[in-house]
Design an enzyme around this catalytic site. Sequence first.
Site, PDB file in Angstrom:
ATOM      1  N   HIS A 188       0.814  -1.211   0.000  1.00  0.00           N
ATOM      2  CA  HIS A 188       0.000   0.000   0.000  1.00  0.00           C
ATOM      3  C   HIS A 188       0.852   1.267   0.000  1.00  0.00           C
ATOM      4  CE1 HIS A 188       0.612   1.130   4.295  1.00  0.00           C
ATOM      5  NE2 HIS A 188       0.684  -0.172   4.498  1.00  0.00           N
ATOM      6  N   CYS A 210       2.338  -4.799   6.981  1.00  0.00           N
ATOM      7  CA  CYS A 210       2.117  -4.624   5.546  1.00  0.00           C
ATOM      8  C   CYS A 210       3.346  -3.972   4.911  1.00  0.00           C
ATOM      9  CB  CYS A 210       0.881  -3.763   5.302  1.00  0.00           C
ATOM     10  SG  CYS A 210      -0.659  -4.595   5.750  1.00  0.00           S
TER      11      CYS A 210
END
Length: 519
Positions: A410, A429
């Site tokens: 992301h 992440c």
Amino acid sequence: MRNFNIKKAFWLTTLIILSASLLILQSCKKKSRSDLGATLYKKTKNKVFRDATPEGLADVFKKVMEEEKSHVANPKLIGAFYEENGYDPVFVMDHIFNGDVDLTANYFEKVNQHGLDPKMFNADEIKALVDKFQDKKAIKNLDEAYRDIALLEIKTANSLINYSNALQYGMISPRKIYQRYYTETKRPDSAGMSKIFYIKDMKHYLDSIQPKDPQYIALQKALASGSVAPGMSKEETIRYLVVNLERLRWKNKPTQDKYVIVNIPDYRLDVMDHGQSVLNMKVCVGEGRNKDRENSLVEYDESDKIDRPFSRETPQLNSMIHSVQVNPVWNIPQSIASKEIMVEAAKDPYYLSNKNIDVYKNGKKVEDPETIDWGSASAGDYDFKQRPGDDNALGKIKFLFNNKSSVYLHDTPAKQPFTWNMRAVSHGCVRLEKPQELARVLFGDGATYQKIADDMGKDNPDPTTLAVPKKVPVYLTYVTCWADSNGVIQFRPDVYGLDIVLYGHLQRFLAPSQQLANL
């Protein structure tokens, strides 16, 4: 009635042919085994072998197999082969007298070129047995002859299987040592291992299983040269090389023409297309247990074999990127909510509204979260979602792929960490330096990509999910040592301590340091 008779005649003929074929096969097998003694006498000139019979060998072979099974890695597989084949000594009959078994032992002796200990493959014992067969006076009686045949068969089969498995699959199964390893990795199976009994050209086979990856060969050369990495001792450099050679032996590498790969210790993402990197960028990965390099490969403790991952470490995995969400909503995990969001909300009643975070209780939005006493609230009482916007922790886009760890690639509004050398700073992440360029590579130039670019530039946008035109494989990997495009060996800090865990399990298979120094 006539059709019935034709069918009956057909099946009777088929049955006769099959029965005849079976008899021929059995008689051929008996013939090939019945000349065991004569064949061995002719090749060894040792009169002891004249009286050798398959039946006599079988009786002794069973006893030797029982005695040796505790020293054999795959006793059931090896025992089953010989039992099913009448204890036919395939290596003695087909490979001793043409030099194949000696050749095999020579390959075993050179396994330190792979960082492994030659003693694992019993080359000396195999060569000593071969020498006995080639010395017409060495084997004194028939019982000794039978035992030596059985021993040579079992030891050769065992070592050849172990050697083949080591070079083609590695010594260690990563799934068994790492708690957060979710990459598809092929391991040896009985069908593959049984192939060693049917080898025709031994040299061709042994050459065919040598790792040929240029990366592997580069690390082998670095190991042989005895060079020392900057800031490391020779011992630590060797350990870096051998653990990464082991990683290269694992069958977990991308096979697709195009894929996305993230190397966690290098904090880098590449999009590979037909062997070339068509896009690369810096990334930030999950915070690790060893980010301050408190532990290293300089020392080793038995407890290091136990993998104790930090809660925020990015897992090793492979999956398929199936879609992107532009201007995403962040469904904040409970672990982050309880340890960070609720703590900040207790300090500042306007923290949630300033960060565009909505609060939910039992699935319903709480209209006045400022009235909640966050100091007394318990973890799990509330759910939190951050609306799209410039402050959203996921930035303007996230790339989705199925996995059990709820991680994804992301964007991020926090750009400063991309200037740091140590970028293990996320909650797990992977944050992207150039997310829009990754979208361009996955979607190609066109209307869909233009919509993504436009939506990423909007203020107060709505979230939009778009499927990629063709799913693209993604690999989150962990490699601390490799050769760059100029052939220079690169080393990276073991930020998660995974080298230490691997070395702990691998060290009993490794060549002694004095052997490595003389490669």
